[in-house]
Design a protein around this motif. Structure first.
Motif, PDB file in Angstrom:
ATOM      1  N   HIS A 127      -2.625   8.706  -2.335  1.00 36.69           N
ATOM      2  CA  HIS A 127      -1.557   7.892  -2.921  1.00 36.69           C
ATOM      3  C   HIS A 127      -2.094   7.042  -4.074  1.00 36.69           C
ATOM      4  O   HIS A 127      -3.244   6.605  -4.057  1.00 36.69           O
ATOM      5  CB  HIS A 127      -0.945   6.964  -1.867  1.00 36.69           C
ATOM      6  N   GLU A 128      -1.251   6.781  -5.049  1.00 36.05           N
ATOM      7  CA  GLU A 128      -1.614   5.922  -6.177  1.00 36.05           C
ATOM      8  C   GLU A 128      -0.604   4.772  -6.291  1.00 36.05           C
ATOM      9  O   GLU A 128       0.117   4.640  -7.270  1.00 36.05           O
ATOM     10  CB  GLU A 128      -1.658   6.724  -7.473  1.00 36.05           C
ATOM     11  N   LYS A 129      -0.566   3.949  -5.259  1.00 41.09           N
ATOM     12  CA  LYS A 129       0.353   2.817  -5.242  1.00 41.09           C
ATOM     13  C   LYS A 129      -0.228   1.684  -6.088  1.00 41.09           C
ATOM     14  O   LYS A 129      -1.291   1.149  -5.783  1.00 41.09           O
ATOM     15  CB  LYS A 129       0.575   2.323  -3.813  1.00 41.09           C
ATOM     16  N   LEU A 135       5.628  -3.876  -5.974  1.00 38.35           N
ATOM     17  CA  LEU A 135       6.647  -4.869  -6.298  1.00 38.35           C
ATOM     18  C   LEU A 135       8.043  -4.373  -5.920  1.00 38.35           C
ATOM     19  O   LEU A 135       8.891  -5.156  -5.483  1.00 38.35           O
ATOM     20  CB  LEU A 135       6.589  -5.209  -7.793  1.00 38.35           C
ATOM     21  N   TYR A 136       8.283  -3.082  -6.064  1.00 41.81           N
ATOM     22  CA  TYR A 136       9.559  -2.513  -5.640  1.00 41.81           C
ATOM     23  C   TYR A 136       9.728  -2.661  -4.132  1.00 41.81           C
ATOM     24  O   TYR A 136      10.808  -3.007  -3.630  1.00 41.81           O
ATOM     25  CB  TYR A 136       9.648  -1.043  -6.046  1.00 41.81           C
ATOM     26  N   LEU A 137       8.632  -2.413  -3.390  1.00 39.70           N
ATOM     27  CA  LEU A 137       8.681  -2.547  -1.931  1.00 39.70           C
ATOM     28  C   LEU A 137       9.017  -3.977  -1.539  1.00 39.70           C
ATOM     29  O   LEU A 137       9.874  -4.220  -0.671  1.00 39.70           O
ATOM     30  CB  LEU A 137       7.331  -2.144  -1.333  1.00 39.70           C
ATOM     31  N   PHE A 138       8.370  -4.949  -2.177  1.00 42.09           N
ATOM     32  CA  PHE A 138       8.550  -6.345  -1.791  1.00 42.09           C
ATOM     33  C   PHE A 138       9.888  -6.928  -2.245  1.00 42.09           C
ATOM     34  O   PHE A 138      10.492  -7.742  -1.530  1.00 42.09           O
ATOM     35  CB  PHE A 138       7.420  -7.205  -2.373  1.00 42.09           C
ATOM     36  N   ARG A 145       8.960  -8.308   3.591  1.00 46.26           N
ATOM     37  CA  ARG A 145       7.507  -8.235   3.427  1.00 46.26           C
ATOM     38  C   ARG A 145       7.003  -9.181   2.334  1.00 46.26           C
ATOM     39  O   ARG A 145       5.819  -9.517   2.311  1.00 46.26           O
ATOM     40  CB  ARG A 145       7.094  -6.800   3.087  1.00 46.26           C
ATOM     41  N   LEU A 146       7.895  -9.553   1.425  1.00 47.83           N
ATOM     42  CA  LEU A 146       7.493 -10.473   0.366  1.00 47.83           C
ATOM     43  C   LEU A 146       7.036 -11.797   0.960  1.00 47.83           C
ATOM     44  O   LEU A 146       6.033 -12.372   0.518  1.00 47.83           O
ATOM     45  CB  LEU A 146       8.651 -10.693  -0.604  1.00 47.83           C
ATOM     46  N   TRP A 147       7.763 -12.273   1.973  1.00 45.36           N
ATOM     47  CA  TRP A 147       7.394 -13.550   2.582  1.00 45.36           C
ATOM     48  C   TRP A 147       6.091 -13.425   3.357  1.00 45.36           C
ATOM     49  O   TRP A 147       5.279 -14.361   3.379  1.00 45.36           O
ATOM     50  CB  TRP A 147       8.522 -14.045   3.478  1.00 45.36           C
ATOM     51  N   THR A 148       5.888 -12.281   3.991  1.00 41.31           N
ATOM     52  CA  THR A 148       4.616 -12.051   4.681  1.00 41.31           C
ATOM     53  C   THR A 148       3.458 -12.066   3.696  1.00 41.31           C
ATOM     54  O   THR A 148       2.410 -12.686   3.936  1.00 41.31           O
ATOM     55  CB  THR A 148       4.642 -10.715   5.430  1.00 41.31           C
ATOM     56  N   MET A 149       3.652 -11.379   2.547  1.00 41.52           N
ATOM     57  CA  MET A 149       2.603 -11.319   1.545  1.00 41.52           C
ATOM     58  C   MET A 149       2.356 -12.689   0.912  1.00 41.52           C
ATOM     59  O   MET A 149       1.212 -13.076   0.664  1.00 41.52           O
ATOM     60  CB  MET A 149       2.971 -10.293   0.473  1.00 41.52           C
ATOM     61  N   THR A 150       3.424 -13.440   0.653  1.00 39.90           N
ATOM     62  CA  THR A 150       3.260 -14.785   0.086  1.00 39.90           C
ATOM     63  C   THR A 150       2.497 -15.682   1.043  1.00 39.90           C
ATOM     64  O   THR A 150       1.587 -16.427   0.640  1.00 39.90           O
ATOM     65  CB  THR A 150       4.635 -15.403  -0.210  1.00 39.90           C
TER      66      THR A 150
END
Length: 578
Positions: A127-129, A135-138, A145-150
């Protein structure tokens, strides 16, 4: 040559502890975090800028030797963090330390999904993510998942900053560097989070274009549903395994406590009538914390200082042998007495009587509780000792108040010269004074300030002699000793008699040099360390070797016969440096 290298390697091994290994690994990981955050900050420019930045970021961190060091550091740091959870028996240190431990232990669980999805996805499926896909995923596919990552980014940054603070707070340059470090600690994560937000907005807008989605969501870039399910199962399994490992560690702590209680209790007597009973296995410092007994420990029990030292009363033959780290620290402070141990390292398994060599600070009854005493800090300072000659004969010929008046005028003249050149008068002992340079300047500037103060003292004393010429049978003479080096500065004393001062070999040597001016018939003696650090020419001042009481090797010093001529020497040195 080989013997010297072997000796240095042996000393390095002795001086290295698990905490230091964890520190080195943490610094490597923090360097990666800084690099990653700066890459995120490029989102404030554009997603394309983030793509360019991640290209160079990847080239460096995926270079095979760097990759090996990075993943080795990550695994070692995590393993030592889990071990620290098991090892520490008392969590009543400063609140910031258990917070750092909890934050550090939460990072692996939070970061697992990101690492598996990006790094393992590339290894297993190619994979080449990159930023568009993540950013599309979050921001679009899975906003939760954005809040988890933040949360992960904030926790990782705070954990790293706490570790850097604990590492640097005892360094000589920390006070000067602290404002810049604080600015970086605030700006870097702020810019990184703003960059992610701006990049996410851009990707959200672009994702409405079907051509953009076709170009950025190929099977090679994001994989198939089956591959995603496999990666999710791996992530879930690793998270469960990690949480289970933490559970086992907590269980092991409970079993250890149960066994220690069954193994019997021991009595620790503090030599002042205070006795506590604790399970076998606790260090003396941990026992003090558990029972709220004040115990000095500047470094927080890390064996990076010797302020928790204790002297064993009675037989010490049954005690465990000092660890390599403890033996190294005791050797550094120059003690070979087997009855002196570090309280943070000694874990007795039998009754023990001792007394503390350094009593903890105790605030006076009228002290302001919101103004705690300044704890010890290690840093480079230049110590200047000055002493008035002939004060005894002066006192024999005058009334006591007249003698006090003249001595005070002398100390005022000396203090004025010190303050004018950036120093701080620190201690007055009879007709002598200790001044410190470098509290707010770098070592080179501190050395130059001290030398200028020496010249200034000569000038001010001349003016005083002229002013008092009608009352002095002979001019006031003086001797000065100047030396620089690492010292411990902090509040020393008891209750209402606490003073801020410096302790260390550099201070003692300066006092010895001041005494030596009598035998060498000069006004000042400056150590070679100060002469060299100040940047003076090698032939600027005459030099010779002298024997210093308490030192095995002779010491090279510079002799100043007339301090008034020192100003020209310093000026020439500054012109050469410029």
């Amino acid at each position: 040559m080989a013997a010297t290298a072997s000796s240095r390697l042996s000393e390095l091994v002795r001086s290295t502890s698990a905490r230091q290994v964890r520190l080195v690994c943490g610094v490597i990981l923090f360097a990666y975090v800084v690099s990653h955050f700066l890459n995120h900050a490029l989102g404030n420019i554009s997603v394309d800028a983030m793509q360019v930045g991640v290209y160079y970021h990847t080239i460096f961190w995926r270079f095979l030797p760097v990759t090996i060091v990075f993943y080795g550091a990550a695994l070692t740091h995590m393993g030592l963090g889990v071990y620290a959870l098991y090892q520490r028996r008392e969590f009543r240190w400063k609140a910031i330390e258990p917070i750092q431990l909890v934050l550090g232990l939460s990072i692996p669980a939070l970061i697992m999904a990101h690492v598996i999805g990006v790094r393992l996805g590339q290894t297993l499926y190619g994979h080449e993510k990159l930023y568009p896909q993540e950013l599309y995923l979050f921001f679009v596919a899975s906003p939760g998942r954005l809040w988890t990552m933040t949360t992960l980014l904030i926790i990782a940054w705070v954990h790293g900053c706490i570790g850097i603070y604990f590492w640097l707070r005892l360094k000589p340059f920390f006070i000067r560097a602290a404002p810049f470090l604080l600015a970086a600690a605030v700006l870097i994560p702020t810019l990184a989070l703003l960059g992610i937000y701006q990049g996410g907005r851009s990707v959200t807008a672009d994702s409405e274009d079907g051509e953009w989605r076709t170009h950025n969501f190929t099977q090679r870039q994001v994989g198939t549903v089956a591959e995603a399910d496999t990666l999710d199962r791996i992530t879930g399994g690793l998270v469960i395994g990690y949480v289970g490992l933490l559970g086992l560690v907590l269980l092991a702590r409970g079993v250890r406590g149960w066994r220690e209680r069954r193994g019997g209790m021991i009595a620790l007597s503090y030599g002042n009538g205070k006795t506590v009973r604790v399970p076998k296995g606790l260090s003396v410092l941990e026992a003090s914390l558990r029972h709220n007994v004040p115990h000095a420990s500047v470094c927080g029990g890390r064996a990076r200082c010797s302020t928790c030292r204790i002297r064993i009363i009675g037989d010490h033959g049954a005690l465990p042998e000092p660890s390599q780290r403890e033996a190294f620290v005791l050797a550094r402070v120059g003690t070979a007495d087997p009855s002196i141990r570090l309280a943070c390292q000694l874990r007795p398994d039998c009754d023990l009587s001792f007394f503390q060599l350094f009593m903890p600070h105790t605030l006076s009854a009228n002290a302001n509780a919101t103004s705690p005493a300044r704890i010890g800090q290690e840093r480079y300072l230049v110590s200047l000792f000055v002493d008035m000659r002939g004060s005894t004969q002066l006192a024999e010929k005058r009334l006591p108040f007249d003698t006090v008046f003249i001595v005070n005028r002398f100390l005022a003249a000396v203090s004025q010269a010190v303050i004018e050149n950036g120093g701080q008068p620190n201690q007055f002992v009879g007709d002598g004074m200790l001044a410190l340079f470098g509290l707010t300047s770098d070592p080179q500037e501190a050395c130059r300030q001290a030398l200028k103060a020496v010249a200034g003292i000569g000038t001010h004393v001349d003016e005083l002699n002229e002013l008092l010429s009608h009352d002095l049978r002979q001019p006031i003479r003086f001797g000065i000793g100047v030396h620089g080096g690492e010292v411990i500065i902090g509040d020393i004393g008891y209750r209402d008699h606490i003073v801020f001062t410096a302790l260390g070999d550099a201070v003692n040597v300066a006092a010895r040099l001041q005494d030596m001016t009598k035998t060498l018939a000069c006004e000042a003696i400056v150590s070679e360390e100060v002469h060299r650090t100040a940047g003076l020419r090698d032939d600027a001042l005459p030099h010779q070797e002298v024997a210093i009481r308490g030192r095995d090797e002779p010491m090279v010093v510079r002799v100043v016969a007339d301090t008034r001529k020192l100003s020209a020497v310093i000026a020439r040195g500054e012109r050469v440096a410029a």
